[in-house]
Design an enzyme around this catalytic site. Sequence first.
Site, PDB file in Angstrom:
ATOM      1  N   SER A  22      61.803  92.653  17.141  1.00  0.00           N
ATOM      2  CA  SER A  22      62.453  91.178  17.056  1.00  0.00           C
ATOM      3  C   SER A  22      61.653  90.390  18.133  1.00  0.00           C
ATOM      4  O   SER A  22      61.557  90.534  19.266  1.00  0.00           O
ATOM      5  CB  SER A  22      63.853  90.966  17.254  1.00  0.00           C
ATOM      6  OG  SER A  22      64.476  91.540  16.329  1.00  0.00           O
ATOM      7  N   HIS A  29      58.587  88.339   5.998  1.00  0.00           N
ATOM      8  CA  HIS A  29      57.877  89.246   6.631  1.00  0.00           C
ATOM      9  C   HIS A  29      57.197  90.525   5.995  1.00  0.00           C
ATOM     10  O   HIS A  29      58.160  91.465   5.773  1.00  0.00           O
ATOM     11  CB  HIS A  29      58.946  89.710   7.911  1.00  0.00           C
ATOM     12  CG  HIS A  29      59.337  88.714   8.754  1.00  0.00           C
ATOM     13  ND1 HIS A  29      58.649  88.604  10.075  1.00  0.00           N
ATOM     14  CD2 HIS A  29      60.269  87.805   8.887  1.00  0.00           C
ATOM     15  CE1 HIS A  29      59.010  87.623  10.554  1.00  0.00           C
ATOM     16  NE2 HIS A  29      60.231  87.024   9.914  1.00  0.00           N
ATOM     17  N   HIS A  44      64.849  99.279   9.475  1.00  0.00           N
ATOM     18  CA  HIS A  44      66.140  99.380   9.888  1.00  0.00           C
ATOM     19  C   HIS A  44      66.882 100.177   9.309  1.00  0.00           C
ATOM     20  O   HIS A  44      66.995 100.123   8.016  1.00  0.00           O
ATOM     21  CB  HIS A  44      66.872  98.066  10.265  1.00  0.00           C
ATOM     22  CG  HIS A  44      66.071  97.135  11.384  1.00  0.00           C
ATOM     23  ND1 HIS A  44      65.034  96.286  10.880  1.00  0.00           N
ATOM     24  CD2 HIS A  44      66.020  97.107  12.702  1.00  0.00           C
ATOM     25  CE1 HIS A  44      64.647  95.704  11.899  1.00  0.00           C
ATOM     26  NE2 HIS A  44      64.991  96.132  13.136  1.00  0.00           N
ATOM     27  N   TYR A  89      70.255  99.575   9.027  1.00  0.00           N
ATOM     28  CA  TYR A  89      71.283  98.624   8.442  1.00  0.00           C
ATOM     29  C   TYR A  89      70.859  97.961   7.385  1.00  0.00           C
ATOM     30  O   TYR A  89      71.448  97.307   6.579  1.00  0.00           O
ATOM     31  CB  TYR A  89      71.705  97.796   9.445  1.00  0.00           C
ATOM     32  CG  TYR A  89      70.666  96.771  10.046  1.00  0.00           C
ATOM     33  CD1 TYR A  89      70.041  95.815   9.221  1.00  0.00           C
ATOM     34  CD2 TYR A  89      70.198  96.911  11.355  1.00  0.00           C
ATOM     35  CE1 TYR A  89      69.106  94.906   9.777  1.00  0.00           C
ATOM     36  CE2 TYR A  89      69.276  96.078  11.965  1.00  0.00           C
ATOM     37  CZ  TYR A  89      68.708  94.793  10.995  1.00  0.00           C
ATOM     38  OH  TYR A  89      67.607  94.173  11.446  1.00  0.00           O
ATOM     39  N   GLU A  90      69.475  98.002   6.972  1.00  0.00           N
ATOM     40  CA  GLU A  90      68.956  97.406   5.820  1.00  0.00           C
ATOM     41  C   GLU A  90      69.244  98.349   4.568  1.00  0.00           C
ATOM     42  O   GLU A  90      68.943  97.739   3.405  1.00  0.00           O
ATOM     43  CB  GLU A  90      67.561  97.221   5.739  1.00  0.00           C
ATOM     44  CG  GLU A  90      67.069  96.332   6.652  1.00  0.00           C
ATOM     45  CD  GLU A  90      65.581  96.050   6.982  1.00  0.00           C
ATOM     46  OE1 GLU A  90      64.913  95.185   6.413  1.00  0.00           O
ATOM     47  OE2 GLU A  90      64.984  97.092   7.628  1.00  0.00           O
ATOM     48  N   ALA A 103      64.699  94.280  20.595  1.00  0.00           N
ATOM     49  CA  ALA A 103      66.079  93.296  21.194  1.00  0.00           C
ATOM     50  C   ALA A 103      67.000  94.265  21.462  1.00  0.00           C
ATOM     51  O   ALA A 103      67.463  94.628  20.593  1.00  0.00           O
ATOM     52  CB  ALA A 103      65.733  92.090  20.384  1.00  0.00           C
ATOM     53  N   MET A 156      70.335  98.192  17.366  1.00  0.00           N
ATOM     54  CA  MET A 156      70.290  98.914  15.883  1.00  0.00           C
ATOM     55  C   MET A 156      69.130  99.350  15.614  1.00  0.00           C
ATOM     56  O   MET A 156      69.013  99.615  14.466  1.00  0.00           O
ATOM     57  CB  MET A 156      70.780  97.655  15.018  1.00  0.00           C
ATOM     58  CG  MET A 156      72.171  96.762  15.479  1.00  0.00           C
ATOM     59  SD  MET A 156      72.232  95.571  14.500  1.00  0.00           S
ATOM     60  CE  MET A 156      73.375  94.538  15.364  1.00  0.00           C
ATOM     61  N   SER A 157      68.284  99.828  16.791  1.00  0.00           N
ATOM     62  CA  SER A 157      66.990 100.339  15.999  1.00  0.00           C
ATOM     63  C   SER A 157      66.474 101.716  16.979  1.00  0.00           C
ATOM     64  O   SER A 157      67.128 102.072  17.751  1.00  0.00           O
ATOM     65  CB  SER A 157      66.037  99.017  16.010  1.00  0.00           C
ATOM     66  OG  SER A 157      65.678  98.945  17.244  1.00  0.00           O
ATOM     67  N   ASN A 161      70.697  89.135  25.102  1.00  0.00           N
ATOM     68  CA  ASN A 161      71.762  88.631  25.352  1.00  0.00           C
ATOM     69  C   ASN A 161      72.909  89.655  25.781  1.00  0.00           C
ATOM     70  O   ASN A 161      72.501  90.990  25.829  1.00  0.00           O
ATOM     71  CB  ASN A 161      72.625  88.298  23.882  1.00  0.00           C
ATOM     72  CG  ASN A 161      72.442  89.558  22.911  1.00  0.00           C
ATOM     73  OD1 ASN A 161      71.420  90.020  22.385  1.00  0.00           O
ATOM     74  ND2 ASN A 161      73.616  90.223  22.897  1.00  0.00           N
ATOM     75  N   HIS A 203      72.564  85.311  16.322  1.00  0.00           N
ATOM     76  CA  HIS A 203      71.168  85.806  16.088  1.00  0.00           C
ATOM     77  C   HIS A 203      70.312  84.737  16.659  1.00  0.00           C
ATOM     78  O   HIS A 203      69.009  84.871  17.237  1.00  0.00           O
ATOM     79  CB  HIS A 203      70.768  85.896  14.653  1.00  0.00           C
ATOM     80  CG  HIS A 203      69.442  86.530  14.151  1.00  0.00           C
ATOM     81  ND1 HIS A 203      68.816  87.611  14.740  1.00  0.00           N
ATOM     82  CD2 HIS A 203      68.253  86.096  13.422  1.00  0.00           C
ATOM     83  CE1 HIS A 203      67.712  87.805  14.444  1.00  0.00           C
ATOM     84  NE2 HIS A 203      67.407  86.771  13.459  1.00  0.00           N
TER      85      HIS A 203
END
Length: 272
Positions: free
Chosen positions: A30, A61, A83, A85-86, A113, A211-212, A235, A247
């Site tokens: 990210s 993208h 990812h 989650y995709e 990130a 998450m990656s 964050n 996000h």
Amino acid sequence: MNEYERCFEAAEYIRSRLDAKDAIGLVLGSGLGELGNEISDPIIVDYADIPNFPKTTVPGHAGRLICGKLNDTKVLCMQGRFHFYEGNDMKTVAMPVRVMKLLGVKALILTNAAGGCNKTFKPGTLMFIDDFINYMGDNPLYGPNDERFGPRFPDMTKALDPEYNELGKKCAEKLGIDVRSGVYMGFRGPNYETPAEIRFAQTIGADAVGMSTVPEILAARHCGLRVIGISCITNMAAGITGEELSHKEVQETADRVKEQFKQLIREIVSQM
Ligand code: HPA
């Protein structure tokens, strides 16, 4: 078609378009995709043209492989990653890493990130991953093992290359960039964690959550690729400041530190 054949076919196609032997593989997370546009003499292959390659689901993208030079070093860069989650399965998420191995890439730099659960971190901190926790509930190495990639029970003692991490820290010092190191814990997502999950993560020794990256590290170690992982702490993780996560905040922080992050990667790549 088994997984090896699936990767082999993709690699054969890419090999017909570019030569990535001995390049440094780069997976841009990210906010860091821009670095791909700074590669000189680029040869670009769209993911959509590569047989068996997964489709990217993030609109706008396209996802592409870029081979060329960063300073004077040959790199093979993934601009856009897959990812879990995709909805991709773990083998699919890890597939580009295996394809890179088949293309003769000599080492891999993974970036992402992440949320900081180490309270001494601040948004904008860069963290070298020195170990990880797979809390994603799945594993790209699950299922029959193909010895052409690696052993059935791969060791993870030095999953993140300690020598390269030292080198990375020296590069940061030279550039005057403050970096930390720590444990990355991979969650499935796509929601940000709950405050209770973050307390759990802290208790079991995580410094950052995301998450990656975990599937890619596992696949890379399995096939003997040396790996560096760098997280941009965008964050503080859920519940630490009491503020809600967004996000937008993740993107804003990634944007704020991207020049530093890019500089660091350029330096590391040129020293590897
Ligand atoms: N949690 C998980 N993934 C993330 C976060 C987070 O707080 N920030 C950026 N990616």
